[in-house]
Design a protein around this motif. Structure first.
Motif, PDB file in Angstrom:
ATOM      1  N   THR A   1      -0.285   4.020   8.464  1.00  0.00           N
ATOM      2  CA  THR A   1       0.625   2.987   7.795  1.00  0.00           C
ATOM      3  C   THR A   1       0.071   1.270   7.420  1.00  0.00           C
ATOM      4  O   THR A   1      -0.894   0.772   8.421  1.00  0.00           O
ATOM      5  CB  THR A   1       2.410   3.294   8.237  1.00  0.00           C
ATOM      6  OG1 THR A   1       2.314   2.004   8.757  1.00  0.00           O
ATOM      7  CG2 THR A   1       2.680   4.420   7.334  1.00  0.00           C
ATOM      8  N   ALA A   2       0.241   0.243   6.889  1.00  0.00           N
ATOM      9  CA  ALA A   2      -0.236  -1.094   7.199  1.00  0.00           C
ATOM     10  C   ALA A   2       1.367  -2.092   6.488  1.00  0.00           C
ATOM     11  O   ALA A   2       1.740  -1.270   5.145  1.00  0.00           O
ATOM     12  CB  ALA A   2      -1.573  -1.483   6.820  1.00  0.00           C
ATOM     13  N   TYR A   3       1.741  -2.665   6.665  1.00  0.00           N
ATOM     14  CA  TYR A   3       2.964  -3.446   5.978  1.00  0.00           C
ATOM     15  C   TYR A   3       1.520  -4.746   5.815  1.00  0.00           C
ATOM     16  O   TYR A   3       2.158  -5.591   6.762  1.00  0.00           O
ATOM     17  CB  TYR A   3       3.882  -3.884   6.813  1.00  0.00           C
ATOM     18  CG  TYR A   3       5.072  -4.042   7.004  1.00  0.00           C
ATOM     19  CD1 TYR A   3       5.830  -2.874   5.095  1.00  0.00           C
ATOM     20  CD2 TYR A   3       5.632  -5.578   6.358  1.00  0.00           C
ATOM     21  CE1 TYR A   3       7.352  -3.167   5.723  1.00  0.00           C
ATOM     22  CE2 TYR A   3       7.183  -5.744   6.055  1.00  0.00           C
ATOM     23  CZ  TYR A   3       7.941  -4.642   5.616  1.00  0.00           C
ATOM     24  OH  TYR A   3       9.274  -5.390   4.667  1.00  0.00           O
TER      25      TYR A   3
ATOM     26  N   ILE B   1       3.932  -2.890   0.581  1.00  0.00           N
ATOM     27  CA  ILE B   1       3.812  -4.236   0.299  1.00  0.00           C
ATOM     28  C   ILE B   1       5.740  -4.517  -0.434  1.00  0.00           C
ATOM     29  O   ILE B   1       6.614  -4.177  -0.486  1.00  0.00           O
ATOM     30  CB  ILE B   1       4.407  -4.588  -1.376  1.00  0.00           C
ATOM     31  CG1 ILE B   1       2.574  -4.172  -1.370  1.00  0.00           C
ATOM     32  CG2 ILE B   1       3.879  -6.507  -1.421  1.00  0.00           C
ATOM     33  CD1 ILE B   1       1.345  -4.532  -0.877  1.00  0.00           C
ATOM     34  N   GLU B   2       6.400  -5.437   0.941  1.00  0.00           N
ATOM     35  CA  GLU B   2       8.068  -5.450   1.251  1.00  0.00           C
ATOM     36  C   GLU B   2       8.228  -6.653  -0.176  1.00  0.00           C
ATOM     37  O   GLU B   2       7.951  -6.704  -1.185  1.00  0.00           O
ATOM     38  CB  GLU B   2       7.872  -7.089   2.365  1.00  0.00           C
ATOM     39  CG  GLU B   2       9.481  -7.207   2.526  1.00  0.00           C
ATOM     40  CD  GLU B   2       9.592  -7.908   3.792  1.00  0.00           C
ATOM     41  OE1 GLU B   2       9.001  -7.305   5.129  1.00  0.00           O
ATOM     42  OE2 GLU B   2       9.789  -9.702   3.912  1.00  0.00           O
TER      43      GLU B   2
ATOM     44  N   LYS C   1      -5.135  -5.907  -0.775  1.00  0.00           N
ATOM     45  CA  LYS C   1      -5.963  -5.091  -1.718  1.00  0.00           C
ATOM     46  C   LYS C   1      -7.176  -4.786  -0.592  1.00  0.00           C
ATOM     47  O   LYS C   1      -7.609  -3.656  -1.202  1.00  0.00           O
ATOM     48  CB  LYS C   1      -6.147  -5.764  -2.696  1.00  0.00           C
ATOM     49  CG  LYS C   1      -6.620  -5.344  -4.422  1.00  0.00           C
ATOM     50  CD  LYS C   1      -6.526  -6.905  -4.894  1.00  0.00           C
ATOM     51  CE  LYS C   1      -5.826  -5.532  -6.622  1.00  0.00           C
ATOM     52  NZ  LYS C   1      -6.527  -7.370  -7.900  1.00  0.00           N
ATOM     53  N   ALA C   2      -7.224  -5.485  -0.049  1.00  0.00           N
ATOM     54  CA  ALA C   2      -8.763  -4.935   0.633  1.00  0.00           C
ATOM     55  C   ALA C   2      -8.669  -5.010   1.762  1.00  0.00           C
ATOM     56  O   ALA C   2      -9.852  -3.828   2.046  1.00  0.00           O
ATOM     57  CB  ALA C   2      -9.045  -6.948   1.645  1.00  0.00           C
TER      58      ALA C   2
ATOM     59  N   GLY D   1       3.473 -12.443   0.840  1.00  0.00           N
ATOM     60  CA  GLY D   1       1.982 -14.071   0.365  1.00  0.00           C
ATOM     61  C   GLY D   1       0.736 -13.272   0.984  1.00  0.00           C
ATOM     62  O   GLY D   1       0.149 -13.825   1.087  1.00  0.00           O
ATOM     63  N   GLU D   2       0.540 -11.851   1.727  1.00  0.00           N
ATOM     64  CA  GLU D   2      -0.282 -11.183   1.583  1.00  0.00           C
ATOM     65  C   GLU D   2      -1.249 -10.472   0.521  1.00  0.00           C
ATOM     66  O   GLU D   2      -1.712  -9.533   1.670  1.00  0.00           O
ATOM     67  CB  GLU D   2      -0.482 -10.715   3.470  1.00  0.00           C
ATOM     68  CG  GLU D   2      -0.121 -11.841   4.139  1.00  0.00           C
ATOM     69  CD  GLU D   2       0.261 -11.810   5.698  1.00  0.00           C
ATOM     70  OE1 GLU D   2      -0.003 -10.180   5.877  1.00  0.00           O
ATOM     71  OE2 GLU D   2       0.420 -12.204   6.394  1.00  0.00           O
TER      72      GLU D   2
END
Ligand code: TXA
Ligand code: MG
Length: 332
Positions: free
Chosen positions: A235-237, A308-309, A247-248, A241-242
């Motif tokens: 996972t990644a969060y 994405i929060e 996307k990268a 703002g990021e």
């Protein structure tokens, strides 16, 4: 052990009653998530819950009762605001913590002098609790630290072969666990955020605090100390703002031959055109109802899940964000 998955009817309820009386476990539907129930008065049966889930021995359980069950059989004196809150919100997704009368097995509260009690609004839960007519200790019916189950099939996936019966009440419409509210003090204190919000409690009780665990302190609600709800996928969060970094990362995972999915609110979807999206929806209630189902779905199809929060943070979203952050290993 063969696990039966049965619809709720007179025959399955009679079987559930027999199992609970024999000290066995029965999984049942509630409006929030599925529960794994045992007779709260039976210490051996309660111990079986901890064993079956792999639950840490210091994380207390909620006692579930039906709407006609006299709560004062289980709890000591309670403040006037507690009565007002029961009238306003029960049956429903609000668990209230009271001074215990010690009428349930000690293992339910893990030695604390309090007892958490919940009256679920799900008709299936009510039918089950009425049939057994005893307080039912029940945590969520997942393996400890995994995502909470919101369908009978989720329970089967986690606990199939280890419990005799799952009462299938269909999908849970609430989607995140009940609000846990400490009612032992001058004002009520939220220990776990949920669908009944601080604002809703304050409106009825006059005031309401939110408990924040401070570093090094023994938590008021031991469950707060554990990482929870984690999907079995990388996972990644990313906060709002990021988005470009998100996307990268998606591009890198794709280029490496992986299958990344995005978990985001409907409105953020267009930004991730080209990548598969697990859509949380638009309203806070919708996001609560979909979150756990989507986390479990990601386990079956994604090599990387990028969250994405959502933008909204208040009210019901406080509970959704708490679960989302903890699922992704981010400070809640
Ligand atoms: O919606 C729900 O609450 C679901 C359904 C099945 O009812 N149940 C649920 O149970 O989420 P569980 O065990 O996953 O979470 C219970 C939470 C834990 O954070 C625990 O620490 C807290 O309630 N808790 C239980 N008894 C407590 C007590 N006496 N004092 C403080 N916190 C308590
Ligand atoms: Mg749980």
């Amino acid at each position: 052990m063969k696990t039966e998955l049965l619809p709720v009817n007179a025959a399955s309820l009679a079987y559930a009653k027999e199992l609970i009386a024999a000290g066995e476990l029965v999984a049942f539907h509630t409006e929030t998530v599925y529960g794994l129930g045992a007779d709260a008065r039976n210490g051996e049966a309660v111990a079986k819950i901890f064993r079956t889930k792999g639950r840490p021995a210091d994380n207390p359980l909620i006692a579930h009762i039906h709407r006609e069950f006299d709560i004062h059989r289980l709890i000591g004196v309670d403040p006037p605001y507690a009565k007002a809150l029961r009238e306003a919100f029960l049956p429903g997704p609000l668990t209230m913590v009271y001074p215990s009368k010690g009428k349930v097995a000690e293992a339910v509260s893990c030695g604390l002098e309090t007892l958490a009690v919940r009256v679920p609004s799900s008709e299936t839960a009510q039918a089950f609790l009425r049939a057994v007519d005893v307080p039912v200790a029940a945590p969520s019916a997942n393996r400890s630290k995994h995502v909470s189950p919101v369908t009978a099939e989720h329970v089967m996936a986690d606990l199939g072969g280890e419990i005799p019966l799952i009462l299938d009440g269909g999908p849970c419409t609430g989607g995140i666990e009940s609000t846990v509210l400490d009612c032992t003090g001058e004002i009520p204190l939220i220990l776990r955020e949920g669908l009944v919000t601080r604002e809703m409690v304050a409106e009825v009780a006059g005031d309401c605090g939110v408990y924040k665990l401070r570093a090094g302190e023994k938590p008021k609600s031991p469950g707060m100390a554990y990482r929870h709800y984690a999907p079995r996928v990388k996972t990644a969060y990313f906060p709002q703002g990021e988005l470009a970094s998100a996307k990268a990362l998606l591009r890198a995972e794709s280029e490496a031959g992986g299958k990344p999915f995005v978990l985001c609110e409907s409105e953020a979807k267009p930004y991730f055109g080209g990548y598969p999206v697990l859509d949380l929806g638009a309203s806070p209630e919708e996001m609560a109802a979909r979150l756990y189902r989507l986390l479990r779905e990601a386990e079956t199809c994604a090599t990387l899940l990028v969250a994405i929060e959502p933008r909204e943070k208040e009210g019901v979203m406080a509970g959704v964000l708490n679960r989302l952050r903890r699922a992704f290993g981010v400070e809640a």
